[in-house]
Motif scaffolding. Structure first.
Motif, PDB file in Angstrom:
ATOM      1  N   SER A  34       0.819  -1.214   0.000  1.00 33.68           N
ATOM      2  CA  SER A  34       0.000   0.000   0.000  1.00 33.68           C
ATOM      3  C   SER A  34       0.853   1.264   0.000  1.00 33.68           C
ATOM      4  O   SER A  34       0.374   2.342  -0.349  1.00 33.68           O
ATOM      5  CB  SER A  34      -0.950   0.012   1.203  1.00 33.68           C
ATOM      6  N   THR A  35       2.144   1.144   0.360  1.00 35.21           N
ATOM      7  CA  THR A  35       3.047   2.303   0.338  1.00 35.21           C
ATOM      8  C   THR A  35       3.820   2.397  -0.969  1.00 35.21           C
ATOM      9  O   THR A  35       4.670   3.257  -1.130  1.00 35.21           O
ATOM     10  CB  THR A  35       4.038   2.237   1.519  1.00 35.21           C
ATOM     11  N   GLY A  36       3.545   1.456  -1.899  1.00 39.12           N
ATOM     12  CA  GLY A  36       4.181   1.518  -3.209  1.00 39.12           C
ATOM     13  C   GLY A  36       5.456   0.720  -3.361  1.00 39.12           C
ATOM     14  O   GLY A  36       6.143   0.812  -4.378  1.00 39.12           O
ATOM     15  N   VAL A  37       5.813  -0.095  -2.355  1.00 42.08           N
ATOM     16  CA  VAL A  37       7.016  -0.916  -2.459  1.00 42.08           C
ATOM     17  C   VAL A  37       6.703  -2.131  -3.328  1.00 42.08           C
ATOM     18  O   VAL A  37       5.732  -2.847  -3.093  1.00 42.08           O
ATOM     19  CB  VAL A  37       7.511  -1.361  -1.065  1.00 42.08           C
TER      20      VAL A  37
END
Length: 154
Positions: free
Chosen positions: A38-41
């Motif tokens: 969800s943080t783009g990792v």
């Protein structure tokens, strides 16, 4: 590939960008080895490089190789010790087929040509047939079944 998504207007913005060169995937199901948090990792599994089938003598010394380097999976030696059946993955297609290597003649014969995966081969006790698993079908229809084929490809 990645591209910015405008969630409010439900459209892509800008040009796509390549993030990685290869991602391991299975053609028949479309399953790919990656995930995004969800943080783009982004985490992904690339495709394995080519391997070489190598024979070792009882002391561990290399005594020879079989075929060209490929992305080999599971292999089984025939009851007579003269042939090997192995699943070989075509990285571009994302699927594996079975190949039989005749060791004394150094000849490889493709045993299966289905676009989906054929794996987990085992020899019949007489060495005349090969049983294997395949996920023939697509998407949710890609269930695993067992098949038997003559080892000479007929």
């Amino acid at each position: 590939m990645a591209q910015t998504l405008d969630l409010d207007n439900r459209r892509l913005i800008g040009e796509p960008a390549r993030l990685v060169e290869t991602v391991d995937y299975t053609r028949s199901t479309g399953a790919a080895s990656f995930s995004v948090s969800s943080t783009g990792v982004l985490v992904h599994q690339g495709t394995a490089g080519a391997l070489e089938l190598t024979w070792l003598d009882r002391s561990g010394t290399k005594s020879g190789t079989v075929g060209e380097p490929s992305r080999f999976g599971q292999l089984r030696i025939a009851p007579d010790g003269q042939r090997v059946v192995v699943d070989v993955t075509d990285v571009a297609l994302g699927s594996a087929d079975l190949w039989v290597y005749d060791l004394p003649r150094a000849v490889a014969t493709r045993l299966t040509t289905d676009l989906n995966d054929e794996r987990l081969a085992t020899w019949a006790p007489d060495g005349q047939r090969v049983a294997f698993g395949s996920d023939r079908g697509t998407g949710s229809d890609a269930s695993g079944d067992f098949f038997v084929k003559r080892a000479d490809g007929m």
